[in-house]
Each structure stands twice: as structure tokens, then as C-alpha cells.
Design an enzyme around this catalytic site. Structure first.
Site, PDB file in Angstrom:
ATOM      1  N   CYS A 144     -18.301  -1.245  14.083  1.00 55.12           N
ATOM      2  CA  CYS A 144     -17.774  -1.993  12.970  1.00 55.12           C
ATOM      3  C   CYS A 144     -18.462  -2.311  11.639  1.00 55.12           C
ATOM      4  O   CYS A 144     -18.124  -2.001  10.515  1.00 55.12           O
ATOM      5  CB  CYS A 144     -17.124  -3.351  13.592  1.00 55.12           C
ATOM      6  SG  CYS A 144     -16.400  -4.356  12.331  1.00 55.12           S
TER       7      CYS A 144
ATOM      8  N   CYS B 153     -15.662  -0.537  10.102  1.00 60.55           N
ATOM      9  CA  CYS B 153     -14.503  -1.525   9.427  1.00 60.55           C
ATOM     10  C   CYS B 153     -15.295  -1.913   8.276  1.00 60.55           C
ATOM     11  O   CYS B 153     -14.629  -1.867   7.159  1.00 60.55           O
ATOM     12  CB  CYS B 153     -14.287  -2.810  10.145  1.00 60.55           C
ATOM     13  SG  CYS B 153     -14.101  -2.513  11.923  1.00 60.55           S
TER      14      CYS B 153
ATOM     15  N   LYS C 171     -16.239   0.951   5.719  1.00 57.96           N
ATOM     16  CA  LYS C 171     -14.909   1.629   5.211  1.00 57.96           C
ATOM     17  C   LYS C 171     -14.336   0.504   4.223  1.00 57.96           C
ATOM     18  O   LYS C 171     -13.771   1.277   3.164  1.00 57.96           O
ATOM     19  CB  LYS C 171     -14.023   1.618   6.510  1.00 57.96           C
ATOM     20  CG  LYS C 171     -12.809   2.290   6.425  1.00 57.96           C
ATOM     21  CD  LYS C 171     -11.571   1.362   6.101  1.00 57.96           C
ATOM     22  CE  LYS C 171     -11.543   0.241   6.913  1.00 57.96           C
ATOM     23  NZ  LYS C 171     -11.143   0.710   8.323  1.00 57.96           N
TER      24      LYS C 171
ATOM     25  N   TYR D 245      -5.677   6.724  12.065  1.00 60.65           N
ATOM     26  CA  TYR D 245      -6.452   5.678  11.328  1.00 60.65           C
ATOM     27  C   TYR D 245      -7.278   6.202  10.286  1.00 60.65           C
ATOM     28  O   TYR D 245      -7.443   5.950   9.198  1.00 60.65           O
ATOM     29  CB  TYR D 245      -6.957   4.679  12.334  1.00 60.65           C
ATOM     30  CG  TYR D 245      -6.494   3.401  12.933  1.00 60.65           C
ATOM     31  CD1 TYR D 245      -6.342   2.143  12.321  1.00 60.65           C
ATOM     32  CD2 TYR D 245      -5.515   3.745  13.951  1.00 60.65           C
ATOM     33  CE1 TYR D 245      -5.691   1.377  12.863  1.00 60.65           C
ATOM     34  CE2 TYR D 245      -5.097   2.643  14.728  1.00 60.65           C
ATOM     35  CZ  TYR D 245      -5.002   1.425  14.221  1.00 60.65           C
ATOM     36  OH  TYR D 245      -4.395   0.194  14.756  1.00 60.65           O
TER      37      TYR D 245
ATOM     38  N   GLU E 227      -6.985   6.834   6.313  1.00 59.43           N
ATOM     39  CA  GLU E 227      -7.848   5.890   5.540  1.00 59.43           C
ATOM     40  C   GLU E 227      -8.749   6.689   4.636  1.00 59.43           C
ATOM     41  O   GLU E 227      -8.827   6.481   3.478  1.00 59.43           O
ATOM     42  CB  GLU E 227      -8.612   4.989   6.418  1.00 59.43           C
ATOM     43  CG  GLU E 227      -7.781   4.003   7.063  1.00 59.43           C
ATOM     44  CD  GLU E 227      -8.591   2.694   7.954  1.00 59.43           C
ATOM     45  OE1 GLU E 227      -7.778   1.877   8.282  1.00 59.43           O
ATOM     46  OE2 GLU E 227      -9.741   3.007   8.197  1.00 59.43           O
TER      47      GLU E 227
ATOM     48  N   HIS F  23       7.407 -18.642  -5.026  1.00 61.50           N
ATOM     49  CA  HIS F  23       7.757 -17.853  -6.173  1.00 61.50           C
ATOM     50  C   HIS F  23       6.724 -17.731  -7.404  1.00 61.50           C
ATOM     51  O   HIS F  23       6.455 -18.849  -7.846  1.00 61.50           O
ATOM     52  CB  HIS F  23       9.503 -18.341  -6.361  1.00 61.50           C
ATOM     53  CG  HIS F  23      10.023 -17.259  -7.515  1.00 61.50           C
ATOM     54  ND1 HIS F  23      10.286 -16.167  -7.129  1.00 61.50           N
ATOM     55  CD2 HIS F  23      10.132 -17.211  -8.729  1.00 61.50           C
ATOM     56  CE1 HIS F  23      10.877 -15.505  -8.128  1.00 61.50           C
ATOM     57  NE2 HIS F  23      10.741 -16.252  -9.131  1.00 61.50           N
TER      58      HIS F  23
ATOM     59  N   GLU G 172       7.350 -13.704  -0.264  1.00 62.70           N
ATOM     60  CA  GLU G 172       8.379 -14.543  -0.162  1.00 62.70           C
ATOM     61  C   GLU G 172       9.476 -13.837   0.302  1.00 62.70           C
ATOM     62  O   GLU G 172      10.700 -14.398   0.869  1.00 62.70           O
ATOM     63  CB  GLU G 172       8.834 -15.193  -1.701  1.00 62.70           C
ATOM     64  CG  GLU G 172       9.418 -14.157  -2.621  1.00 62.70           C
ATOM     65  CD  GLU G 172       9.607 -15.009  -3.824  1.00 62.70           C
ATOM     66  OE1 GLU G 172      10.505 -15.931  -3.916  1.00 62.70           O
ATOM     67  OE2 GLU G 172       9.261 -14.679  -4.995  1.00 62.70           O
TER      68      GLU G 172
HETATM   69  P1  NDP Z   1      -6.778   8.168  16.270  1.00 65.67           P
HETATM   70  O1  NDP Z   1      -6.489   8.135  17.768  1.00 65.67           O
HETATM   71  O2  NDP Z   1      -6.228   7.188  15.544  1.00 65.67           O
HETATM   72  O3  NDP Z   1      -6.121   9.654  15.562  1.00 65.67           O
HETATM   73  C1  NDP Z   1      -6.553  10.853  15.866  1.00 65.67           C
HETATM   74  C2  NDP Z   1      -5.991  11.764  15.498  1.00 65.67           C
HETATM   75  O4  NDP Z   1      -6.632  13.250  15.817  1.00 65.67           O
HETATM   76  C3  NDP Z   1      -4.388  12.075  15.643  1.00 65.67           C
HETATM   77  O5  NDP Z   1      -3.753  12.418  14.504  1.00 65.67           O
HETATM   78  C4  NDP Z   1      -4.446  13.063  16.750  1.00 65.67           C
HETATM   79  O6  NDP Z   1      -3.220  13.733  16.808  1.00 65.67           O
HETATM   80  C5  NDP Z   1      -5.390  14.098  16.120  1.00 65.67           C
HETATM   81  N1  NDP Z   1      -6.249  14.978  17.135  1.00 65.67           N
HETATM   82  C6  NDP Z   1      -6.686  14.404  18.465  1.00 65.67           C
HETATM   83  N2  NDP Z   1      -7.361  15.439  19.087  1.00 65.67           N
HETATM   84  C7  NDP Z   1      -7.190  16.450  18.464  1.00 65.67           C
HETATM   85  C8  NDP Z   1      -7.363  18.166  18.590  1.00 65.67           C
HETATM   86  N3  NDP Z   1      -7.708  18.390  19.481  1.00 65.67           N
HETATM   87  N4  NDP Z   1      -6.796  18.952  17.613  1.00 65.67           N
HETATM   88  C9  NDP Z   1      -5.948  18.400  16.558  1.00 65.67           C
HETATM   89  N5  NDP Z   1      -5.803  16.948  16.355  1.00 65.67           N
HETATM   90  C10 NDP Z   1      -6.245  16.126  17.269  1.00 65.67           C
HETATM   91  O7  NDP Z   1      -8.295   8.149  16.105  1.00 65.67           O
HETATM   92  P2  NDP Z   1      -9.222   7.645  14.774  1.00 65.67           P
HETATM   93  O8  NDP Z   1     -10.375   8.847  14.978  1.00 65.67           O
HETATM   94  O9  NDP Z   1      -8.437   8.200  13.663  1.00 65.67           O
HETATM   95  O10 NDP Z   1      -9.560   6.460  15.269  1.00 65.67           O
HETATM   96  C11 NDP Z   1     -10.301   6.099  16.383  1.00 65.67           C
HETATM   97  C12 NDP Z   1      -9.717   4.710  16.753  1.00 65.67           C
HETATM   98  O11 NDP Z   1     -10.500   3.781  15.768  1.00 65.67           O
HETATM   99  C13 NDP Z   1      -8.114   4.166  16.388  1.00 65.67           C
HETATM  100  O12 NDP Z   1      -7.402   4.476  17.329  1.00 65.67           O
HETATM  101  C14 NDP Z   1      -8.489   2.706  16.188  1.00 65.67           C
HETATM  102  O13 NDP Z   1      -8.423   2.004  17.528  1.00 65.67           O
HETATM  103  C15 NDP Z   1      -9.988   2.639  15.750  1.00 65.67           C
HETATM  104  N6  NDP Z   1      -9.662   2.380  14.191  1.00 65.67           N
HETATM  105  C16 NDP Z   1      -9.316   1.350  13.756  1.00 65.67           C
HETATM  106  C17 NDP Z   1      -9.258   1.113  12.407  1.00 65.67           C
HETATM  107  C18 NDP Z   1      -8.344  -0.020  11.715  1.00 65.67           C
HETATM  108  O14 NDP Z   1      -8.242  -0.964  12.492  1.00 65.67           O
HETATM  109  N7  NDP Z   1      -8.259  -0.053  10.649  1.00 65.67           N
HETATM  110  C19 NDP Z   1      -9.674   2.221  11.583  1.00 65.67           C
HETATM  111  C20 NDP Z   1     -10.528   3.263  11.905  1.00 65.67           C
HETATM  112  C21 NDP Z   1     -10.408   3.227  13.433  1.00 65.67           C
HETATM  113  P3  NDP Z   1      -2.282  13.648  17.716  1.00 65.67           P
HETATM  114  O15 NDP Z   1      -1.531  12.462  17.132  1.00 65.67           O
HETATM  115  O16 NDP Z   1      -1.238  14.865  17.649  1.00 65.67           O
HETATM  116  O17 NDP Z   1      -2.521  13.558  19.076  1.00 65.67           O
END
Ligand code: NDP
Length: 445
Positions: free
Chosen positions: A41, A46, A49, A176, A180, A434, A439
Site C-alpha cells: 500500500c 494505494c 497510485k 483495478y 487505474e 444544495h 444531494e
Molecule cells: P484484478 O484481479 O483486479 O484484475 C486482473 C485482470 O487481469 C482481470 O482483468 C483479469 O481478467 C486479467 N487476467 C488475469 N489473468 C489473465 C491472463 N492469464 N490472461 C489475460 N488476462 C488475465 O487484479 P489487479 O492486478 O488489477 O489488482 C489486484 C488486486 O489488488 C485487486 O483485486 C484489488 O484487490 C487490489 N487493488 C485494489 C485497489 C483499490 O482498492 N483501488 C487498486 C489496485 C489493486 P478476467 O477478469 O478475465 O479474469
């Protein structure tokens, strides 16, 4: 061999909270950290970012300022090195704060990766320690497929340290981190393409919101390629070449892989102990964060429950209260609010329409879409979408979703109402401020 009441593996947000609270209850605590204090984080997540998000948002703010009469020079420029320098200084400050919290609370700390030698015995560097209780809080690590040019492909660990901004970037995934960073890079002036195997971004979020976010991202100039599978990434003359199954390959200066994260267990030597893990390596725990081994516990991303900093902190605190403070309690995983810090940000608490359907709960949906007042004079008007899901039977608000400016601040406050079990009638009985965007939440018909 030094003996401790508690050895905490990992000084991220969750581990530090658990160590501090346990020490306050009088436990003799050691915490081991192999990288930076504050964990993902603070160092690679976090905090940096959000700072990058602020940097990126100025881009459109200049245009808005012009519409209010500010004279903004035609040539504005952005200095990446200034942002990195200031960000690094801030993170160093936070690292020191984390260390001093531990010192003030009389937690011993040791820099180095911890690994199990036995169920009570931990090796850190060349030293061996015994822990009556051991808490694994080692977090998560970025996934990175084995592309040919794997070493040139960035992850979110690397992107915070690149020396200069690329002229263009391809970002893999639509979770995520991918969305982002697509907004951050685009806002900083980098030509941005998002490449995703599926059909919609952020698929676990409310679809009305993600559809609108997708439109807003495209309007801002982000190129999104759906239904696109990657065969390989290789080095090219100037940068990288992404070989796509569905069409011609893409040449790009830079690739950011954001294909999920996995529990960080690689260096723990878990083979030495018979701890139960999920297929992806996540340590299996009960609601009190206890593993199948009586004196070993795990919290945060390494358990792959809800991978968010505030959740890890609450799990760590509940663990320390239960095990050292004689206050048996668990961290609730219900109605966890969260934000995806896109531009505009998407924030949510409670269930989505899709989840209500799955759960067989009949909900009334109230929604509104508009442009915030701030953009009255502007040519480009970003949209806001607000949505309330209300239980038809009980009138209780079950889900609150918002895409739009200030949504993180608004949803954080409304999460209190949802947690307290507020009904739609309670929302209706609340007087509006307002003129505000929020609101609308108390005037929805
Ligand atoms: P996520 O799990 O959110 O997203 C992973 C993405 O990668 C999905 O779109 C997934 O596709 C794709 N993917 C996974 N494996 C493959 C593959 N082999 N080939 C192609 N596409 C693939 O992971 P992130 O890395 O973005 O973030 C990790 C975690 O970190 C989040 O789940 C969250 O818990 C935390 N986080 C929180 C934030 C916040 O609170 N603002 C900010 C950043 C991270 P598909 O959907 O098709 O599986």
C-alpha cells in the site's frame, strides 16, 4: 535462540497493526520485513497510485479553469522527474513513520525475509527465532506471464520507478490496476491502449457504472481492445511487440502487465509445515485468521479474502485483540466499501444488481445521471452516475454505487448509513446540501 510471544512476517499495513496492538497488550513481538516498511500500500500501491492520480487529473483541470476565465498558456508541460522525486520523499517519510510506530510500541524489528524451519522456528537472515505464535502477513505479488520479453514487461511494482514517461503504453488486463493506470498514463499525456481478453472492464462491479466508465475513458482518448488474447510479447526495434491471436501485432514503447496478484508465499518455506493452502497458494484461515496449525495465523492478501489495505488492518487488529487482549472478535467482511481510482473514480458499497439477482433478492433501483455543476461552462462534461439498490421487502438500502468526481469521499460516508441499516425512507428524510452532487442521493425518486 531468541524467543518471542509473537513473530509477525511482513511489515505491511496489516502486520504492523497486529504487531503494535499485540505489543500494547504486553506481548514480546518481533516483526520481519524483507523489503520496505508499509508494504504494498505505502510503497507500490494505494499511496503512490493516489499521488499519480492527482498528477494526472490536473490535465483536464486546466481546461476547466479556462472556462472560468483563467488564462492558461497554450503550452503547458509536465515534469515526470519532479513527481517521482516528491513521491519518493513522501514514501520515505511514511517508511520512517511505520518504523517509529513499531519502535514506540516496543516491537523488535529485523530487516530480512523470514522462512519456516519448523512450525515454531523462523529463520531470518542467519538468525533463528522461536515464536509461540506466528502471524503470516506477507501480502501479495504481481503475476507475470512467461512472455519471451518478460524482463522488459513492467508490473505495478516497476511503473512507480521508470526513469521517463514512454510516448505510448499498452496495459494488459481490465481489473483495478489496469484501469487505474490507463487513466493515470492517459492523463499524463501518454498514448494509452488497454488490452483485455474479456468483454467489459471491472467485471465484478455494477455494469451500469462500468459501461459509463468505459465511455468516459474512451472519450478521454484511451483505446480499449476487448476480446483480445495475447500470444507473446517480444522485443522490437524500439520497444516491444505484442503478438495478438485475433489480428496484427501491436508495437509499443512500453507494456504494463496488470494481470492480477497472487499470495506472496514463495520465500516462506511452507513445505516445512503442513499448512493448508488454496490452489493459488493462499493460506486458508478461519474467521479469526487462524490456520490449520494451532499457533499459526495469517491476515491480508496472503489469505486472498478481500485484498484491500483497510481489510488487512482490521484482520490484524482483530487477531491481536483475540489472541493477546482476551477480546475474541473477527473482522467483518460484509459491506466493504471500495473505490477504483479511475478518472472519474468508481466507488461502491454493498451489493450490485447482478449480485441481488444471484441472491434472489428483489430490489428497487433508483438511479440518476448528470454532469457536475463544476463543468457548467466546459465543452467536455464528465458524467456522474448514482445508483441505490433498495430491498423491496424491508426498504433497506443494500447497495450504493457511484461513478463520478468525489465518489470516494461520498461513498465512504454513505457506507456508514448502509452499515447502520438505513432505509430509503431514512435517505428521503435527510435534508440535502444544495448545490452539491451528493444531494442527489437523498432526493432520488
Ligand atoms: P484484478 O484481479 O483486479 O484484475 C486482473 C485482470 O487481469 C482481470 O482483468 C483479469 O481478467 C486479467 N487476467 C488475469 N489473468 C489473465 C491472463 N492469464 N490472461 C489475460 N488476462 C488475465 O487484479 P489487479 O492486478 O488489477 O489488482 C489486484 C488486486 O489488488 C485487486 O483485486 C484489488 O484487490 C487490489 N487493488 C485494489 C485497489 C483499490 O482498492 N483501488 C487498486 C489496485 C489493486 P478476467 O477478469 O478475465 O479474469
Amino acid at each position: 535462540m531468541k524467543e518471542y510471544d509473537l513473530i509477525v512476517i511482513g511489515a505491511g499495513s496489516g502486520g504492523v497493526r497486529a504487531a503494535r496492538i499485540a505489543a500494547n497488550y504486553g506481548a514480546k513481538v518481533l516483526i520481519a520485513e524483507g523489503l520496505n516498511y508499509g508494504g504494498t500500500c505505502v510503497n507500490r500501491g494505494c499511496v503512490p497510485k493516489k499521488l499519480f492520480t492527482y498528477a494526472a487529473q490536473f490535465n483536464s483541470d486546466f481546461d476547466t479553469a479556462k472556462s472560468y476565465g483563467w488564462e492558461v498558456p497554450e503550452q503547458i508541460s509536465f515534469n515526470w522527474q519532479t513527481l517521482i522525486k516528491n513521491k519518493d520523499q513522501e514514501i520515505e517519510r511514511l517508511n520512517d513513520i511505520y518504523k517509529s510506530i513499531l519502535e514506540k510500541n516496543k516491537v523488535d524489528r529485523i530487516d530480512g525475509y523470514a522462512s519456516f524451519k519448523g512450525s515454531e522456528i523462523i529463520q531470518i537472515n542467519d538468525e533463528i527465532f522461536k515464536g509461540k505464535k506466528i502471524l503470516i502477513a506477507s501480502g501479495g505479488a504481481c503475476n507475470k506471464p512467461a512472455y519471451t520479453a518478460k524482463d522488459k514487461v513492467l508490473t505495478s511494482d516497476d511503473i512507480f520507478h521508470i526513469k521517463k514517461l514512454p510516448k505510448d503504453i499498452c496495459i494488459l488486463g481490465a481489473g483495478y490496476i489496469a484501469v487505474e493506470f490507463a487513466c493515470i498514463m492517459n492523463g499524463l499525456g501518454v498514448k494509452t491502449t488497454l488490452i483485455y481478453r474479456g468483454e467489459r472492464i471491472l467485471k465484478s462491479f455494477d455494469q451500469d457504472l462500468t459501461n459509463l466508465l468505459e465511455d468516459e475513458m474512451i472519450k478521454k482518448g484511451i483505446n480499449i481492445k476487448f476480446n483480445t488474447n495475447i500470444e507473446d510479447i517480444t522485443e522490437a526495434n524500439e520497444g516491444l511487440e505484442i503478438k495478438i491471436q485475433q489480428g496484427p501485432s501491436i508495437k509499443t514503447a512500453c507494456v504494463l502487465s496488470a494481470l492480477g496478484r497472487s499470495p506472496n508465499v514463495a520465500q516462506l518455506n511452507l513445505d516445512k509445515i503442513d499448512i493448508l493452502q488454496k490452489k493459488n497458494g493462499a493460506i486458508i484461515v478461519d474467521e479469526f485468521s487462524k490456520t490449520n496449525i494451532d499457533h499459526i495465523y495469517a491476515i491480508g492478501d496472503v489469505t486472498d479474502r478481500i485484498n484491500l489495505t483497510p481489510v488487512a488492518i482490521r484482520e490484524g487488529h482483530a487477531f491481536a485483540d483475540t489472541e493477546f487482549g482476551k477480546i475474541k472478535r473477527s473482522a467483518s467482511h460484509k459491506n466493504i466499501p471500495s473505490t477504483v481510482f479511475t478518472d472519474p473514480p468508481l466507488s461502491t458499497v454493498g451489493i450490485t444488481t447482478e449480485e441481488a439477482l444471484k441472491l434472489g433478492i428483489k430490489v428497487k433501483t433508483f438511479k440518476t445521471q448528470f454532469s457536475p455543476m463544476k463543468y457548467t461552462f466546459a465543452d467536455k462534461k464528465p458524467k456522474i452516475l448514482m445508483k441505490l439498490l433498495v430491498d423491496e421487502k424491508t426498504d433497506k438500502v443494500l447497495g450504493i454505487h457511484m461513478l463520478g468526481q468525489d465518489s470516494p469521499e461520498i461513498i465512504q460516508s454513505l457506507a456508514v448509513a448502509l452499515t447502520a441499516g438505513a432505509t430509503k425512507k431514512d435517505f428521503d428524510n435527510t435534508t440535502a446540501i444544495h448545490p452539491t452532487s451528493s444531494e442527489e442521493f437523498v432526493t432520488l425518486k
